[in-house]
Motif scaffolding. Structure first.
Motif, PDB file in Angstrom:
ATOM      1  N   LEU A 106       0.806  -1.226   0.000  1.00 39.56           N
ATOM      2  CA  LEU A 106       0.000   0.000   0.000  1.00 39.56           C
ATOM      3  C   LEU A 106       0.837   1.274   0.000  1.00 39.56           C
ATOM      4  O   LEU A 106       0.315   2.343  -0.301  1.00 39.56           O
ATOM      5  CB  LEU A 106      -0.944   0.025   1.208  1.00 39.56           C
ATOM      6  N   GLY A 107       2.116   1.194   0.366  1.00 39.33           N
ATOM      7  CA  GLY A 107       2.976   2.384   0.361  1.00 39.33           C
ATOM      8  C   GLY A 107       2.794   3.276   1.571  1.00 39.33           C
ATOM      9  O   GLY A 107       3.146   4.454   1.536  1.00 39.33           O
ATOM     10  N   MET A 108       2.243   2.729   2.654  1.00 42.45           N
ATOM     11  CA  MET A 108       2.073   3.517   3.876  1.00 42.45           C
ATOM     12  C   MET A 108       3.387   3.536   4.659  1.00 42.45           C
ATOM     13  O   MET A 108       4.301   2.760   4.382  1.00 42.45           O
ATOM     14  CB  MET A 108       0.940   2.932   4.728  1.00 42.45           C
ATOM     15  N   THR A 109       3.472   4.419   5.630  1.00 46.01           N
ATOM     16  CA  THR A 109       4.635   4.528   6.500  1.00 46.01           C
ATOM     17  C   THR A 109       4.266   3.972   7.861  1.00 46.01           C
ATOM     18  O   THR A 109       3.194   4.290   8.392  1.00 46.01           O
ATOM     19  CB  THR A 109       5.048   6.015   6.654  1.00 46.01           C
ATOM     20  N   GLU A 110       5.140   3.150   8.432  1.00 41.64           N
ATOM     21  CA  GLU A 110       4.871   2.649   9.780  1.00 41.64           C
ATOM     22  C   GLU A 110       5.159   3.750  10.790  1.00 41.64           C
ATOM     23  O   GLU A 110       6.179   4.442  10.708  1.00 41.64           O
ATOM     24  CB  GLU A 110       5.715   1.424  10.104  1.00 41.64           C
ATOM     25  N   LEU A 111       4.254   3.917  11.720  1.00 40.31           N
ATOM     26  CA  LEU A 111       4.407   4.889  12.804  1.00 40.31           C
ATOM     27  C   LEU A 111       4.914   4.164  14.055  1.00 40.31           C
ATOM     28  O   LEU A 111       4.446   3.063  14.356  1.00 40.31           O
ATOM     29  CB  LEU A 111       3.060   5.549  13.132  1.00 40.31           C
ATOM     30  N   PRO A 112       5.819   4.783  14.800  1.00 41.73           N
ATOM     31  CA  PRO A 112       6.257   4.143  16.042  1.00 41.73           C
ATOM     32  C   PRO A 112       5.130   4.180  17.072  1.00 41.73           C
ATOM     33  O   PRO A 112       4.426   5.181  17.195  1.00 41.73           O
ATOM     34  CB  PRO A 112       7.441   4.998  16.487  1.00 41.73           C
ATOM     35  N   LYS A 113       4.966   3.066  17.782  1.00 42.60           N
ATOM     36  CA  LYS A 113       3.983   3.017  18.861  1.00 42.60           C
ATOM     37  C   LYS A 113       4.678   3.403  20.163  1.00 42.60           C
ATOM     38  O   LYS A 113       5.840   3.072  20.356  1.00 42.60           O
ATOM     39  CB  LYS A 113       3.420   1.595  18.999  1.00 42.60           C
ATOM     40  N   PRO A 114       3.981   4.082  21.059  1.00 48.10           N
ATOM     41  CA  PRO A 114       4.563   4.345  22.377  1.00 48.10           C
ATOM     42  C   PRO A 114       4.946   3.011  23.031  1.00 48.10           C
ATOM     43  O   PRO A 114       4.232   2.011  22.858  1.00 48.10           O
ATOM     44  CB  PRO A 114       3.434   5.038  23.142  1.00 48.10           C
ATOM     45  N   PRO A 115       6.056   2.963  23.770  1.00 48.95           N
ATOM     46  CA  PRO A 115       6.531   1.692  24.337  1.00 48.95           C
ATOM     47  C   PRO A 115       5.472   0.892  25.096  1.00 48.95           C
ATOM     48  O   PRO A 115       5.396  -0.322  24.934  1.00 48.95           O
ATOM     49  CB  PRO A 115       7.671   2.127  25.262  1.00 48.95           C
ATOM     50  N   VAL A 116       4.656   1.534  25.895  1.00 50.95           N
ATOM     51  CA  VAL A 116       3.648   0.800  26.659  1.00 50.95           C
ATOM     52  C   VAL A 116       2.632   0.128  25.732  1.00 50.95           C
ATOM     53  O   VAL A 116       2.153  -0.960  26.015  1.00 50.95           O
ATOM     54  CB  VAL A 116       2.960   1.702  27.706  1.00 50.95           C
ATOM     55  N   LEU A 117       2.330   0.745  24.600  1.00 49.61           N
ATOM     56  CA  LEU A 117       1.405   0.156  23.634  1.00 49.61           C
ATOM     57  C   LEU A 117       2.110  -0.852  22.727  1.00 49.61           C
ATOM     58  O   LEU A 117       1.512  -1.851  22.331  1.00 49.61           O
ATOM     59  CB  LEU A 117       0.738   1.250  22.801  1.00 49.61           C
ATOM     60  N   ALA A 118       3.377  -0.608  22.417  1.00 49.37           N
ATOM     61  CA  ALA A 118       4.141  -1.537  21.581  1.00 49.37           C
ATOM     62  C   ALA A 118       4.245  -2.901  22.249  1.00 49.37           C
ATOM     63  O   ALA A 118       4.275  -3.931  21.562  1.00 49.37           O
ATOM     64  CB  ALA A 118       5.528  -0.971  21.292  1.00 49.37           C
ATOM     65  N   ALA A 119       4.267  -2.929  23.560  1.00 48.88           N
ATOM     66  CA  ALA A 119       4.365  -4.199  24.291  1.00 48.88           C
ATOM     67  C   ALA A 119       3.144  -5.092  24.044  1.00 48.88           C
ATOM     68  O   ALA A 119       3.216  -6.301  24.238  1.00 48.88           O
ATOM     69  CB  ALA A 119       4.533  -3.928  25.777  1.00 48.88           C
ATOM     70  N   ARG A 120       2.046  -4.507  23.608  1.00 52.77           N
ATOM     71  CA  ARG A 120       0.819  -5.270  23.331  1.00 52.77           C
ATOM     72  C   ARG A 120       0.829  -5.911  21.950  1.00 52.77           C
ATOM     73  O   ARG A 120      -0.081  -6.657  21.604  1.00 52.77           O
ATOM     74  CB  ARG A 120      -0.398  -4.353  23.421  1.00 52.77           C
ATOM     75  N   GLY A 121       1.816  -5.572  21.122  1.00 49.65           N
ATOM     76  CA  GLY A 121       1.873  -6.069  19.757  1.00 49.65           C
ATOM     77  C   GLY A 121       1.105  -5.158  18.822  1.00 49.65           C
ATOM     78  O   GLY A 121       0.619  -4.096  19.203  1.00 49.65           O
ATOM     79  N   GLY A 122       1.010  -5.571  17.576  1.00 45.19           N
ATOM     80  CA  GLY A 122       0.332  -4.774  16.570  1.00 45.19           C
ATOM     81  C   GLY A 122       1.248  -3.741  15.963  1.00 45.19           C
ATOM     82  O   GLY A 122       2.436  -3.662  16.287  1.00 45.19           O
ATOM     83  N   CYS A 123       0.719  -2.935  15.050  1.00 46.19           N
ATOM     84  CA  CYS A 123       1.501  -1.896  14.392  1.00 46.19           C
ATOM     85  C   CYS A 123       0.565  -0.812  13.852  1.00 46.19           C
ATOM     86  O   CYS A 123      -0.623  -1.055  13.659  1.00 46.19           O
ATOM     87  CB  CYS A 123       2.373  -2.469  13.291  1.00 46.19           C
ATOM     88  N   TRP A 124       1.140   0.357  13.639  1.00 46.99           N
ATOM     89  CA  TRP A 124       0.394   1.512  13.163  1.00 46.99           C
ATOM     90  C   TRP A 124       0.980   1.990  11.844  1.00 46.99           C
ATOM     91  O   TRP A 124       2.201   1.962  11.649  1.00 46.99           O
ATOM     92  CB  TRP A 124       0.484   2.658  14.164  1.00 46.99           C
ATOM     93  N   PHE A 125       0.105   2.499  10.951  1.00 46.32           N
ATOM     94  CA  PHE A 125       0.532   2.957   9.633  1.00 46.32           C
ATOM     95  C   PHE A 125      -0.196   4.240   9.263  1.00 46.32           C
ATOM     96  O   PHE A 125      -1.324   4.476   9.699  1.00 46.32           O
ATOM     97  CB  PHE A 125       0.228   1.895   8.567  1.00 46.32           C
ATOM     98  N   ALA A 126       0.447   5.045   8.406  1.00 42.99           N
ATOM     99  CA  ALA A 126      -0.172   6.288   7.947  1.00 42.99           C
ATOM    100  C   ALA A 126       0.219   6.571   6.505  1.00 42.99           C
ATOM    101  O   ALA A 126       1.304   6.187   6.049  1.00 42.99           O
ATOM    102  CB  ALA A 126       0.264   7.450   8.824  1.00 42.99           C
ATOM    103  N   ALA A 127      -0.681   7.262   5.804  1.00 43.43           N
ATOM    104  CA  ALA A 127      -0.426   7.782   4.458  1.00 43.43           C
ATOM    105  C   ALA A 127      -1.438   8.886   4.228  1.00 43.43           C
ATOM    106  O   ALA A 127      -2.621   8.714   4.517  1.00 43.43           O
ATOM    107  CB  ALA A 127      -0.559   6.700   3.403  1.00 43.43           C
ATOM    108  N   GLY A 128      -0.976  10.011   3.690  1.00 39.13           N
ATOM    109  CA  GLY A 128      -1.882  11.136   3.522  1.00 39.13           C
ATOM    110  C   GLY A 128      -2.463  11.477   4.879  1.00 39.13           C
ATOM    111  O   GLY A 128      -1.754  11.538   5.867  1.00 39.13           O
ATOM    112  N   GLY A 129      -3.747  11.629   4.989  1.00 37.92           N
ATOM    113  CA  GLY A 129      -4.385  11.890   6.273  1.00 37.92           C
ATOM    114  C   GLY A 129      -4.923  10.631   6.940  1.00 37.92           C
ATOM    115  O   GLY A 129      -5.555  10.713   7.992  1.00 37.92           O
ATOM    116  N   ALA A 130      -4.694   9.460   6.342  1.00 40.40           N
ATOM    117  CA  ALA A 130      -5.236   8.210   6.877  1.00 40.40           C
ATOM    118  C   ALA A 130      -4.265   7.577   7.865  1.00 40.40           C
ATOM    119  O   ALA A 130      -3.073   7.465   7.582  1.00 40.40           O
ATOM    120  CB  ALA A 130      -5.515   7.235   5.746  1.00 40.40           C
TER     121      ALA A 130
END
Length: 126
Positions: free
Chosen positions: A28-52
């Motif tokens: 999709l060409g999105m950029t991965e966003l860093p998760k705050p450490p306390v949330l990163a410990a839960r797993g998963g990942c965040w992505f953004a592109a444009g305003g999405a």
């Protein structure tokens, strides 16, 4: 008063982060966003592109969202659909929304994704 949608969260099974990263960034060409450490410990990942912004959160008893989905506005929808096809993603066109070109696809864990682009006044999309 609501000002905007901050993000949309989708669920994913434990351990699927490498597949999700490959799809959301590489396909999709999105950029991965860093998760705050306390949330990163839960797993998963965040992505953004444009305003999405999409958050993929780990859910132990995961079931893919087959009906619920984010609607992601794109530019150059036909080229974008071809990019997804070339990278092995499904593309299912749907002409039922007047004034828009749109298609559906799904991420590697089966979550439904909608991509749409408003048509120009002459009915053409890019």
């Amino acid at each position: 008063m609501i000002a905007a949608v901050d993000h949309v969260q989708l669920a994913a099974p434990p351990g699927s982060e490498p597949e999700l990263r490959a799809f959301y960034t590489g396909v999709l060409g999105m950029t991965e966003l860093p998760k705050p450490p306390v949330l990163a410990a839960r797993g998963g990942c965040w992505f953004a592109a444009g305003g999405a912004v999409l958050h993929l959160g780990v859910e132990e008893d995961f079931r893919a969202a087959r009906k619920a989905h984010p609607g992601l506005r794109v530019t150059g929808i036909h080229a974008f659909a071809e990019r997804l096809r070339d990278k092995g993603a499904t593309v299912v066109w749907d002409d039922d929304l007047p004034g828009h070109a749109r298609f559906y696809s799904e991420d590697p864990v089966g979550n439904r994704l909608e991509f749409l682009e408003p048509l120009a006044p002459d009915g053409a999309s890019s």
